[in-house]
Scaffold this motif. Structure first.
Motif, PDB file in Angstrom:
ATOM      1  N   ASP A 150       0.798  -1.095   0.007  1.00 38.96           N
ATOM      2  CA  ASP A 150      -0.061  -0.044  -0.072  1.00 38.96           C
ATOM      3  C   ASP A 150       0.740   1.233   0.119  1.00 38.96           C
ATOM      4  OD1 ASP A 150      -2.750   1.084   0.229  1.00 38.96           O
ATOM      5  OD2 ASP A 150      -2.111   1.898   2.163  1.00 38.96           O
ATOM      6  N   LYS A 154       0.832   4.251  -2.791  1.00 41.78           N
ATOM      7  CA  LYS A 154       0.514   5.545  -2.367  1.00 41.78           C
ATOM      8  C   LYS A 154       1.749   6.581  -2.588  1.00 41.78           C
ATOM      9  CE  LYS A 154      -3.057   5.155   1.203  1.00 41.78           C
ATOM     10  NZ  LYS A 154      -2.763   4.300   2.222  1.00 41.78           N
ATOM     11  N   LEU A 163      -8.224  -2.118  -1.818  1.00 37.37           N
ATOM     12  CA  LEU A 163      -7.544  -3.295  -1.135  1.00 37.37           C
ATOM     13  C   LEU A 163      -8.632  -4.201  -0.888  1.00 37.37           C
ATOM     14  CD1 LEU A 163      -5.507  -4.926   0.229  1.00 37.37           C
ATOM     15  CD2 LEU A 163      -5.642  -3.360   1.977  1.00 37.37           C
ATOM     16  N   ILE A 247      -5.210   1.915   6.901  1.00 39.29           N
ATOM     17  CA  ILE A 247      -5.163   1.406   5.664  1.00 39.29           C
ATOM     18  C   ILE A 247      -6.540   0.947   5.430  1.00 39.29           C
ATOM     19  CG2 ILE A 247      -4.173  -0.542   3.948  1.00 39.29           C
ATOM     20  CD1 ILE A 247      -1.707  -0.334   5.632  1.00 39.29           C
ATOM     21  N   PHE A 269      -5.068  -5.859  -4.539  1.00 43.53           N
ATOM     22  CA  PHE A 269      -5.331  -4.474  -5.001  1.00 43.53           C
ATOM     23  C   PHE A 269      -5.914  -4.532  -6.335  1.00 43.53           C
ATOM     24  CE2 PHE A 269      -1.884  -4.647  -1.625  1.00 43.53           C
ATOM     25  CZ  PHE A 269      -2.531  -3.520  -1.045  1.00 43.53           C
TER      26      PHE A 269
END
Ligand code: HAM
Length: 421
Positions: A150, A154, A163, A247, A269
């Motif tokens: 993640d 980002k 996710l 998250i 993802f």
């Protein structure tokens, strides 16, 4: 003229200027893994075929339809790696890495091969960045792995993705669920091939993209309803810790992933602008894999991110790398004598970390200025015999047009092109 060649069908290729985006995606994904102590594992792109049939599983499309398998000159069956986890596990077992510090934390990046029908975002040679954390069973490690993926996404500036997580349960959860799922599937009207797949791994039917099958499976028993209390509390702990790290995720009870080795935490993802090939990365825990491949009974968890699809996602979200290669200084030599002086100056500047280039060949000042412009040079300096004799050159800042006279020495040029950065 002889016939020219084309790349094999369906391979992904990167060349300038787009290769800058490939590098940026790869490096951005890699950075959070390095910061968390993962180290490079560099493995062969071909392995013993059986490693994948046993590791990835013979009910999967990857093994039954997509492997590039051939006999080598010694009559051995070899397969171009369709994924990285089985190979990483083979190396951990073969080299006894699990006898050292646990978890073993490794990352890899490179080409992978699947004989799929090519389409946008689906290639026969594609690139993955992956990590594996082997030998420790701890929900915090599951969360670390997800967080690394993640953070990488980002840091690229991506935000238009989701996710998805689920738990595929432990051995006991799966045994009970399998019993009910097999009974449910027995009542469906399936073709022979699908029945064979279901008999090897009934979970595969959740992954079947055909409309008729997904409709038939809409009432199928879900693994999440069969979790043992251990598997349930493990899954809850993963969710809690993801929340602590802020998250965002959604629970996707029907997600089974395309490889057979997954147990408990599994995730994907999904990017929202990539159409059918929306999976930009995925992974999960694999409890039985190491034992299945002849090693100790240790668990592991990891992911692989699809670099090609993430590059497409960056373009879709307009966070692509700029086309410029970051050239600080372009030096143009107007005579053979000034050419060798310029090459020596640029050599010194490069050693000092300045990205610099010169006009090769003999295209004249106009052509050289055009090259400087195309390369996006921040500064340009033109050196003929006069400049060489005077030992001074005018350095022009391209964005403003400002010029300053600079002595022809490494140190003066260095401060001229680095002072305003
Ligand atoms: P996978 O989901 O099969 O997982 O692949 C991971 C990612 O590779 C996908 O999400 C996708 O972005 C990319 N990918 C797969 N096939 C293609 C293709 N034909 N063209 C372009 N991109 C593709 C694995 O490979 C597991 N080994 C991940 C893992 C590591 N699980 C635990 N550890």
């Amino acid at each position: 003229m002889a016939n020219s060649f084309q790349a094999p069908k369906g391979v992904s290729e990167y060349f300038p200027p787009r290769s800058a985006l490939f590098e940026r995606v790869r490096d951005s994904l890699l950075r959070p893994a390095r910061l968390a102590g993962y180290q490079l594992i560099e493995l062969p792109v071909f392995e013993d075929t059986e490693l994948f049939t046993r590791g990835v599983g013979d009910s999967t499309d990857v093994v039954t339809k997509e492997m590039y398998t051939f006999e080598d000159r010694g009559g051995r069956s070899i397969t171009l790696r369709p994924e990285g986890t089985a190979g990483a596990m083979r190396a951990v077992i073969e080299h006894g890495l699990d006898r050292g510090q646990l978890p073993v934390k490794v990352f890899y990046v490179g080409p992978f091969f699947r004989a799929e029908r090519p389409q946008a975002g689906r290639f026969r040679q594609f690139y993955q960045f992956g990590i594996e954390a082997i030998g420790v069973d701890d929900a915090a490690l599951d969360v670390e792995v997800i967080a690394i993926a993640d953070s990488g996404l980002k840091s690229l500036g991506l935000s238009d993705y989701t996710l998805k997580i689920t738990s595929l349960g432990d051995r006991d959860s799966r045994a009970k669920h399998r019993e009910d799922l097999v009974k449910f599937i027995a009542k469906l009207n399936l073709d022979e091939e699908t029945k064979v797949r279901a008999s090897k791994n009934p979970l595969r039917l959740f992954d079947d993209k055909r409309e008729s099958i997904s409709r038939a499976m809409s009432d199928a028993p879900l693994l999440l309803d069969y979790l043992t209390s251990e598997a349930q509390s493990n899954f809850e702990s993963v969710q809690e810790q993801l929340k602590t790290l802020r998250i965002k995720f959604v629970i996707e009870p029907r997600m089974v992933r395309g490889l057979d080795y997954y147990t408990r935490t599994t995730f994907e993802f999904e990017h929202h602008s990539l159409g059918a090939q929306s999976g930009i990365g995925g992974g999960g825990r694999y409890d039985g894999l190491m034992k299945e491949l002849g090693g100790a009974e240790l668990s592991g968890i990891g992911f692989a991110m699809g670099i090609d699809r993430i590059a497409l996602a960056c373009e879709a979200e307009s966070v692509a790398a700029s086309n410029q290669n970051g050239l600080d200084l372009y030096m143009i030599a107007l005579s053979p004598e000034s050419k060798s002086a310029v090459l020596a100056l640029v050599h010194g500047l490069r050693e000092a970390g300045v990205c610099s280039d010169i006009n090769f060949g003999d295209r004249g000042l106009k052509g050289a200025m055009k090259a400087a412009d195309r390369l996006g040079a921040k500064y340009v300096a033109v050196i003929g015999d006069d400049e060489l004799n005077a030992g001074v050159v005018k350095v022009k800042e391209m964005s403003t047009g400002d010029e300053s006279a600079v002595r022809l020495s490494h140190s003066d040029l260095l401060s001229a092109v680095t002072s305003r950065k």
